[in-house]
Design an enzyme around this catalytic site. Sequence first.
Site, mmCIF file in Angstrom:
data_model
loop_
_atom_site.group_PDB
_atom_site.id
_atom_site.type_symbol
_atom_site.label_atom_id
_atom_site.label_comp_id
_atom_site.label_asym_id
_atom_site.label_seq_id
_atom_site.Cartn_x
_atom_site.Cartn_y
_atom_site.Cartn_z
ATOM 1 N N CYS A 72 0.855 -1.186 0.000
ATOM 2 C CA CYS A 72 0.000 0.000 0.000
ATOM 3 C C CYS A 72 0.892 1.237 0.000
ATOM 4 C CB CYS A 72 -0.945 -0.015 1.197
ATOM 5 S SG CYS A 72 -0.123 0.101 2.802
ATOM 6 N N ARG A 77 -1.830 -0.405 5.808
ATOM 7 C CA ARG A 77 -2.985 -1.160 5.296
ATOM 8 C C ARG A 77 -2.566 -2.545 4.827
ATOM 9 N NH1 ARG A 77 -5.412 3.228 1.271
ATOM 10 N NH2 ARG A 77 -3.263 3.953 1.411
#
Length: 106
Positions: A72, A77
């Site tokens: 990411c 994330r």
Amino acid sequence: NVDVQGASELVKGGVKYVDVRTAEEYAAGHPAGAANVPVFVKQGGGMAPNPDFLKQFEAACPDKAAQVCVGCQSGKRSEAAARMLADAGFSGVVNMEGGFSGELRM
């Protein structure tokens, strides 16, 4: 977990890369050949977990034992995604620490 250089080497060696950023971030730029399966989606003024993440990931990567690299923007994330995927039985998931902010070149 692997650093950005390690992720780049994995991808160059044939490992599938899955970008877990939003569709908007993915559309703004991503590594060639990357699949996009957002772990979070824009909702209202913020972000919410993608309720279809596991189903979408399995459609993109049906072999739960295959090695797959997730990444990411900053690594947060993708770290969450890697944990969720491991809990769902994906045994070959590798998280790219540092994300795109780590200057990934694939």
